[in-house]
Write a protein that holds these residues in place. Structure first.
Motif, PDB file in Angstrom:
ATOM      1  N   GLY A 173       0.816  -1.211   0.000  1.00 32.82           N
ATOM      2  CA  GLY A 173       0.000   0.000   0.000  1.00 32.82           C
ATOM      3  C   GLY A 173       0.845   1.255   0.000  1.00 32.82           C
ATOM      4  O   GLY A 173       0.541   2.229  -0.700  1.00 32.82           O
ATOM      5  N   SER A 174       1.924   1.243   0.778  1.00 29.68           N
ATOM      6  CA  SER A 174       2.813   2.399   0.835  1.00 29.68           C
ATOM      7  C   SER A 174       3.508   2.630  -0.512  1.00 29.68           C
ATOM      8  O   SER A 174       3.660   3.772  -0.964  1.00 29.68           O
ATOM      9  CB  SER A 174       3.860   2.198   1.938  1.00 29.68           C
ATOM     10  OG  SER A 174       4.762   3.277   1.978  1.00 29.68           O
ATOM     11  N   THR A 175       3.911   1.532  -1.163  1.00 26.68           N
ATOM     12  CA  THR A 175       4.569   1.649  -2.467  1.00 26.68           C
ATOM     13  C   THR A 175       3.618   2.206  -3.516  1.00 26.68           C
ATOM     14  O   THR A 175       3.986   3.081  -4.314  1.00 26.68           O
ATOM     15  CB  THR A 175       5.090   0.272  -2.923  1.00 26.68           C
ATOM     16  OG1 THR A 175       6.000  -0.232  -1.942  1.00 26.68           O
ATOM     17  CG2 THR A 175       5.796   0.377  -4.258  1.00 26.68           C
ATOM     18  N   MET A 176       2.390   1.718  -3.519  1.00 24.07           N
ATOM     19  CA  MET A 176       1.403   2.200  -4.480  1.00 24.07           C
ATOM     20  C   MET A 176       1.096   3.671  -4.256  1.00 24.07           C
ATOM     21  O   MET A 176       0.935   4.446  -5.215  1.00 24.07           O
ATOM     22  CB  MET A 176       0.117   1.360  -4.364  1.00 24.07           C
ATOM     23  CG  MET A 176       0.271  -0.084  -4.820  1.00 24.07           C
ATOM     24  SD  MET A 176      -1.240  -1.055  -4.588  1.00 24.07           S
ATOM     25  CE  MET A 176      -2.353  -0.201  -5.708  1.00 24.07           C
ATOM     26  N   GLN A 177       1.024   4.077  -2.997  1.00 23.62           N
ATOM     27  CA  GLN A 177       0.763   5.478  -2.692  1.00 23.62           C
ATOM     28  C   GLN A 177       1.919   6.375  -3.146  1.00 23.62           C
ATOM     29  O   GLN A 177       1.704   7.456  -3.686  1.00 23.62           O
ATOM     30  CB  GLN A 177       0.551   5.644  -1.184  1.00 23.62           C
ATOM     31  CG  GLN A 177       0.176   7.051  -0.738  1.00 23.62           C
ATOM     32  CD  GLN A 177      -1.169   7.495  -1.255  1.00 23.62           C
ATOM     33  OE1 GLN A 177      -2.015   6.664  -1.588  1.00 23.62           O
ATOM     34  NE2 GLN A 177      -1.375   8.800  -1.335  1.00 23.62           N
TER      35      GLN A 177
END
Length: 270
Positions: A258-262
């Motif tokens: 999720g952090s990478t996608m954000q």
């Protein structure tokens, strides 16, 4: 269809009339006089009219009571289970110790990996071997990729006898990924304080190397960011430990994704 004869109708009408007459007499002056004469007073039934206001008030009181008892139930359940949460626990922290090769290591050396930390000592007759074996069994229940993400660690609470060589030899009987850490008295006291671990000599009257250690029987799960996640007590089974560790690994993977996608989304909008 029922058929009513004229005689029955007349009889019914007469009864109704007689009943009305009696009610009229009972409410007249004679009835008032009879009350003062000591005659038994007829009981009157009062009915409170049901209104929308009364229904709303009753419903509100019932809702409040239901909420109160639900809160009380949850508090009692949390108190019994011992899982009540008050925010992030103040467990864990920085440490500087010595590994089994004699190299100085710190908590920063383990960032990026999950740590399973147990405090024990090599002269422990039964509890420590049992707990280390339980950790071994729990790790063996995980897949190989998940095992590679975890570093099981035993920190000695017996700095006088547990030198690096002895700790290394002792851990050969358990999971091959086990790492042993020791240090001087101040270092051990500091890390024990950080993890809220109690330890002391069991019998202060003993002299020399013939003594046992009293200590907390807890295994701590530390996340890749170095923060405390949860602990496992003596009664926790290897199956429970493996399931809970696996759950934390999946959660970490989801958070990283999720952090990478954000981050990628923000970079694309710039």
């Amino acid at each position: 269809m029922f058929q009513i004869s004229a005689r029955q109708l007349a009889r019914g009408t007469g009864r109704i009339g007689l009943l009305g007459l009696r009610r009229g007499l009972s409410s007249g002056p004679e009835a008032a006089a009879s009350k003062g004469s000591g005659a038994p007073e007829a009981k009157t039934r009062w009915r409170t009219p049901t209104t929308w206001l009364s229904l709303a008030a009753t419903s509100g009181v019932a809702s409040c009571l239901l909420y109160y008892y639900s809160v009380q139930y949850e508090e009692r359940k949390e108190a019994v289970s011992g899982k009540r949460s008050y925010g992030a626990a103040s467990i864990g922290g920085p440490f500087t110790l010595v590994d089994t090769s004699g190299k100085t290591v710190t908590d920063k050396d383990y960032l990026g990996k999950f740590m399973l930390i147990y405090f024990g000592f090599t002269f422990c007759p039964d509890i420590c071997p049992d707990e280390l074996e339980k950790i071994t069994d729990a790790l063996n229940l995980l897949s190989e990729p998940d095992q590679e993400r975890i570093v099981p660690i035993m920190i000695s609470v017996d700095p006088y006898r547990d030198n690096p060589e002895r700790v290394k030899e002792y851990l050969k009987d358990f999971h091959p990924r086990f790492e042993g850490l020791t240090g001087d008295e101040d270092d051990i006291e500091q890390v024990a304080k950080e993890y809220r671990v109690y330890f002391s000599k069991a019998d202060v009257t003993e002299v020399g190397d013939d003594y046992l250690m009293d200590h907390s029987i807890i295994t701590y799960l530390i996340g890749p960011d170095g923060n405390f996640i949860e602990f496992f007590g003596k009664s926790t089974t290897p199956k429970d430990i493996s399931v809970r560790i696996k759950s934390q690994i999946r959660k970490h993977e989801y958070d990283v994704l999720g952090s990478t996608m954000q981050s990628n989304k923000q970079a694309a909008t710039q």
